[in-house]
Design a protein around this motif. Structure first.
Motif, mmCIF file in Angstrom:
data_model
loop_
_atom_site.group_PDB
_atom_site.id
_atom_site.type_symbol
_atom_site.label_atom_id
_atom_site.label_comp_id
_atom_site.label_asym_id
_atom_site.label_seq_id
_atom_site.Cartn_x
_atom_site.Cartn_y
_atom_site.Cartn_z
ATOM 1 N N ARG A 62 92.185 105.310 -62.814
ATOM 2 C CA ARG A 62 90.779 105.216 -63.259
ATOM 3 C C ARG A 62 89.904 104.419 -62.294
ATOM 4 O O ARG A 62 88.692 104.547 -62.308
ATOM 5 C CB ARG A 62 90.720 104.625 -64.661
ATOM 6 N N THR A 63 90.514 103.622 -61.434
ATOM 7 C CA THR A 63 89.731 102.818 -60.485
ATOM 8 C C THR A 63 89.532 103.522 -59.138
ATOM 9 O O THR A 63 88.824 103.010 -58.278
ATOM 10 C CB THR A 63 90.412 101.459 -60.222
ATOM 11 N N ILE A 64 90.162 104.681 -58.966
ATOM 12 C CA ILE A 64 90.113 105.379 -57.677
ATOM 13 C C ILE A 64 88.983 106.406 -57.680
ATOM 14 O O ILE A 64 88.977 107.330 -58.487
ATOM 15 C CB ILE A 64 91.462 106.066 -57.390
ATOM 16 N N PRO A 65 88.001 106.237 -56.803
ATOM 17 C CA PRO A 65 86.906 107.207 -56.748
ATOM 18 C C PRO A 65 87.348 108.540 -56.139
ATOM 19 O O PRO A 65 88.231 108.575 -55.280
ATOM 20 C CB PRO A 65 85.855 106.535 -55.864
ATOM 21 N N VAL A 66 86.734 109.607 -56.615
ATOM 22 C CA VAL A 66 86.980 110.945 -56.074
ATOM 23 C C VAL A 66 85.646 111.474 -55.576
ATOM 24 O O VAL A 66 84.656 111.470 -56.310
ATOM 25 C CB VAL A 66 87.564 111.888 -57.142
ATOM 26 N N ARG A 67 85.634 111.914 -54.333
ATOM 27 C CA ARG A 67 84.389 112.395 -53.729
ATOM 28 C C ARG A 67 84.548 113.844 -53.287
ATOM 29 O O ARG A 67 85.572 114.222 -52.725
ATOM 30 C CB ARG A 67 84.020 111.526 -52.537
ATOM 31 N N LEU A 68 83.520 114.618 -53.526
ATOM 32 C CA LEU A 68 83.481 116.003 -53.055
ATOM 33 C C LEU A 68 82.696 116.028 -51.759
ATOM 34 O O LEU A 68 81.584 115.511 -51.696
ATOM 35 C CB LEU A 68 82.798 116.909 -54.075
ATOM 36 N N VAL A 69 83.275 116.616 -50.740
ATOM 37 C CA VAL A 69 82.618 116.692 -49.436
ATOM 38 C C VAL A 69 82.374 118.160 -49.140
ATOM 39 O O VAL A 69 83.310 118.945 -49.035
ATOM 40 C CB VAL A 69 83.491 116.064 -48.326
ATOM 41 N N ARG A 70 81.114 118.514 -49.024
ATOM 42 C CA ARG A 70 80.763 119.902 -48.716
ATOM 43 C C ARG A 70 80.173 119.948 -47.320
ATOM 44 O O ARG A 70 79.213 119.254 -47.014
ATOM 45 C CB ARG A 70 79.772 120.416 -49.750
ATOM 46 N N HIS A 71 80.806 120.751 -46.474
ATOM 47 C CA HIS A 71 80.376 120.865 -45.090
ATOM 48 C C HIS A 71 80.833 122.234 -44.596
ATOM 49 O O HIS A 71 81.928 122.679 -44.946
ATOM 50 C CB HIS A 71 81.016 119.750 -44.253
ATOM 51 N N PRO A 72 80.037 122.912 -43.774
ATOM 52 C CA PRO A 72 80.433 124.243 -43.302
ATOM 53 C C PRO A 72 81.702 124.230 -42.443
ATOM 54 O O PRO A 72 82.411 125.225 -42.367
ATOM 55 C CB PRO A 72 79.229 124.736 -42.505
ATOM 56 N N GLU A 73 82.008 123.131 -41.803
ATOM 57 C CA GLU A 73 83.199 123.010 -40.958
ATOM 58 C C GLU A 73 83.986 121.754 -41.364
ATOM 59 O O GLU A 73 84.028 120.767 -40.627
ATOM 60 C CB GLU A 73 82.805 122.925 -39.482
ATOM 61 N N PRO A 74 84.624 121.769 -42.529
ATOM 62 C CA PRO A 74 85.286 120.545 -43.013
ATOM 63 C C PRO A 74 86.376 120.020 -42.087
ATOM 64 O O PRO A 74 86.563 118.813 -41.991
ATOM 65 C CB PRO A 74 85.867 120.953 -44.358
ATOM 66 N N VAL A 75 87.047 120.899 -41.378
ATOM 67 C CA VAL A 75 88.123 120.450 -40.507
ATOM 68 C C VAL A 75 87.580 119.594 -39.354
ATOM 69 O O VAL A 75 88.287 118.736 -38.831
ATOM 70 C CB VAL A 75 88.947 121.654 -39.999
ATOM 71 N N LEU A 76 86.329 119.789 -38.986
ATOM 72 C CA LEU A 76 85.735 119.010 -37.906
ATOM 73 C C LEU A 76 85.314 117.615 -38.336
ATOM 74 O O LEU A 76 85.308 116.697 -37.522
ATOM 75 C CB LEU A 76 84.519 119.747 -37.323
ATOM 76 N N ILE A 77 84.961 117.457 -39.619
ATOM 77 C CA ILE A 77 84.498 116.139 -40.049
ATOM 78 C C ILE A 77 85.581 115.319 -40.740
ATOM 79 O O ILE A 77 85.436 114.120 -40.899
ATOM 80 C CB ILE A 77 83.264 116.233 -40.967
ATOM 81 N N ALA A 78 86.684 115.942 -41.137
ATOM 82 C CA ALA A 78 87.730 115.231 -41.884
ATOM 83 C C ALA A 78 88.189 113.942 -41.199
ATOM 84 O O ALA A 78 88.284 112.906 -41.857
ATOM 85 C CB ALA A 78 88.907 116.157 -42.161
ATOM 86 N N PRO A 79 88.444 113.944 -39.889
ATOM 87 C CA PRO A 79 88.897 112.703 -39.254
ATOM 88 C C PRO A 79 87.844 111.592 -39.274
ATOM 89 O O PRO A 79 88.165 110.429 -39.134
ATOM 90 C CB PRO A 79 89.192 113.115 -37.814
#
Length: 93
Positions: A62-79
């Motif tokens: 319950r203390t761990i935040p979950v975030r949705l990341v929307r990006h056209p090229e997710p593999v490029l921003i993941a790092p």
């Protein structure tokens, strides 16, 4: 709708398991094609409700935040997600 509910239920279970495995206190980030397709269903509170209902180790999950990341090229921003999110003033749950 039933398939989406089942997917969210299974996703919540796996997020909880993975977060506990690594003690992801900084949060869990969901990104990629599935997030883009199911963003409304993931952001409407069902995912968080299912995570919060977890019995085993629920007080930690319950203390761990979950975030949705929307990006056209997710593999490029993941790092770069940790540094990008640390610069955000408001971090959505």
């Amino acid at each position: 709708a039933l398939a989406v509910d089942l997917f969210i239920e299974l996703l919540a279970a796996e997020i909880g398991n993975a977060a506990l495995r690594v003690l992801a206190r900084g949060g869990v980030w969901l990104l990629g094609g599935v997030v883009d397709q199911l963003a409304p269903a993931l952001a409407d509170g069902r995912l968080r409700t299912r995570l919060d209902a977890r019995e085993a180790m629920g007080h930690i999950v319950r203390t761990i935040p979950v975030r949705l990341v929307r990006h056209p090229e997710p593999v490029l921003i993941a790092p770069h997600l940790p540094s990008l999110l640390s610069k955000c003033e408001e971090k959505p749950e």
